[in-house]
Write a protein that holds these residues in place. Structure first.
Motif, PDB file in Angstrom:
ATOM      1  N   MET A   1       0.817  -1.185   0.000  1.00  0.00           N
ATOM      2  CA  MET A   1       0.000   0.000   0.000  1.00  0.00           C
ATOM      3  C   MET A   1       0.865   1.255   0.000  1.00  0.00           C
ATOM      4  N   SER A   2       1.965   1.225   0.740  1.00  0.00           N
ATOM      5  CA  SER A   2       2.804   2.420   0.761  1.00  0.00           C
ATOM      6  C   SER A   2       3.474   2.622  -0.597  1.00  0.00           C
ATOM      7  N   HIS A   3       3.693   1.547  -1.346  1.00  0.00           N
ATOM      8  CA  HIS A   3       4.236   1.666  -2.704  1.00  0.00           C
ATOM      9  C   HIS A   3       3.275   2.481  -3.568  1.00  0.00           C
ATOM     10  N   ASN A   4       1.979   2.227  -3.426  1.00  0.00           N
ATOM     11  CA  ASN A   4       0.986   2.988  -4.188  1.00  0.00           C
ATOM     12  C   ASN A   4       1.028   4.457  -3.826  1.00  0.00           C
ATOM     13  N   ALA A   5       1.185   4.773  -2.557  1.00  0.00           N
ATOM     14  CA  ALA A   5       1.268   6.175  -2.143  1.00  0.00           C
ATOM     15  C   ALA A   5       2.485   6.833  -2.795  1.00  0.00           C
ATOM     16  N   ALA A   6       3.615   6.154  -2.798  1.00  0.00           N
ATOM     17  CA  ALA A   6       4.821   6.709  -3.409  1.00  0.00           C
ATOM     18  C   ALA A   6       4.648   6.850  -4.922  1.00  0.00           C
ATOM     19  N   ARG A  13       2.422  13.960   1.787  1.00  0.00           N
ATOM     20  CA  ARG A  13       2.464  13.409   3.144  1.00  0.00           C
ATOM     21  C   ARG A  13       1.894  11.991   3.136  1.00  0.00           C
ATOM     22  N   VAL A  14       2.595  11.068   3.810  1.00  0.00           N
ATOM     23  CA  VAL A  14       2.123   9.698   3.973  1.00  0.00           C
ATOM     24  C   VAL A  14       2.256   9.335   5.450  1.00  0.00           C
ATOM     25  N   GLU A  15       1.196   8.774   6.017  1.00  0.00           N
ATOM     26  CA  GLU A  15       1.214   8.313   7.407  1.00  0.00           C
ATOM     27  C   GLU A  15       0.879   6.833   7.403  1.00  0.00           C
ATOM     28  N   ASN A  31      -2.578   9.075   2.801  1.00  0.00           N
ATOM     29  CA  ASN A  31      -1.738  10.022   2.085  1.00  0.00           C
ATOM     30  C   ASN A  31      -2.580  11.089   1.417  1.00  0.00           C
ATOM     31  N   THR A  32      -1.992  12.291   1.334  1.00  0.00           N
ATOM     32  CA  THR A  32      -2.627  13.333   0.557  1.00  0.00           C
ATOM     33  C   THR A  32      -2.297  13.079  -0.906  1.00  0.00           C
ATOM     34  N   THR A  33      -3.108  13.625  -1.783  1.00  0.00           N
ATOM     35  CA  THR A  33      -2.887  13.426  -3.212  1.00  0.00           C
ATOM     36  C   THR A  33      -2.545  14.766  -3.852  1.00  0.00           C
ATOM     37  N   PRO A  34      -1.730  14.722  -4.885  1.00  0.00           N
ATOM     38  CA  PRO A  34      -1.384  15.974  -5.563  1.00  0.00           C
ATOM     39  C   PRO A  34      -2.631  16.623  -6.162  1.00  0.00           C
ATOM     40  N   ARG A  35      -2.630  17.923  -6.245  1.00  0.00           N
ATOM     41  CA  ARG A  35      -3.786  18.632  -6.823  1.00  0.00           C
ATOM     42  C   ARG A  35      -3.970  18.261  -8.294  1.00  0.00           C
ATOM     43  N   LYS A  68     -11.112  11.106   1.814  1.00  0.00           N
ATOM     44  CA  LYS A  68     -11.551  12.028   2.856  1.00  0.00           C
ATOM     45  C   LYS A  68     -11.046  13.420   2.535  1.00  0.00           C
ATOM     46  N   ASP A  69     -11.408  14.370   3.342  1.00  0.00           N
ATOM     47  CA  ASP A  69     -11.010  15.769   3.137  1.00  0.00           C
ATOM     48  C   ASP A  69     -11.405  16.260   1.746  1.00  0.00           C
ATOM     49  N   GLY A  70     -12.640  15.948   1.348  1.00  0.00           N
ATOM     50  CA  GLY A  70     -13.120  16.389   0.049  1.00  0.00           C
ATOM     51  C   GLY A  70     -12.371  15.773  -1.112  1.00  0.00           C
ATOM     52  N   GLY A  71     -11.852  14.566  -0.909  1.00  0.00           N
ATOM     53  CA  GLY A  71     -11.114  13.880  -1.960  1.00  0.00           C
ATOM     54  C   GLY A  71      -9.633  14.186  -1.973  1.00  0.00           C
ATOM     55  N   ARG A  72      -9.169  14.993  -1.032  1.00  0.00           N
ATOM     56  CA  ARG A  72      -7.753  15.382  -0.991  1.00  0.00           C
ATOM     57  C   ARG A  72      -6.860  14.301  -0.384  1.00  0.00           C
ATOM     58  N   SER A  73      -7.441  13.350   0.338  1.00  0.00           N
ATOM     59  CA  SER A  73      -6.652  12.289   0.977  1.00  0.00           C
ATOM     60  C   SER A  73      -7.257  10.921   0.697  1.00  0.00           C
TER      61      SER A  73
END
Length: 82
Positions: A1-6, A13-15, A31-35, A68-73
């Protein structure tokens, strides 16, 4: 899963939380996603969340993925029996 975030949110940010319980092991990646997420020229499509969910189910576990966060995370959680 962390590979997907990277892979899909490089530089964001990844937690990662890993909990070991008496009955189960729980992994949570947020993780947050790029705009502006543009496809990488070297991107090779895979099985993504469906593949992860199927592999976890093989050992009796579950996987959930939510925005979450309106699709930002993204929050992806996996739980497998201990």
């Amino acid at each position: 899963m962390s590979h997907n975030a990277a892979k899909h949110a490089a530089g964001e940010r990844v937690e990662i939380t890993l909990d070991f319980g008496a009955d189960a092991v729980h992994l949570r990646v947020e993780n947050t996603t790029p705009r502006h997420t543009l496809p990488d020229a070297d991107h090779v499509p895979g099985y993504g969340l469906t593949g992860m969910r199927e592999r976890i189910a093989l050992v009796g576990g579950t996987l959930t993925a939510t925005r979450k966060d309106g699709g930002r995370s993204w929050v992806v959680s996996a739980e497998v029996p201990a």
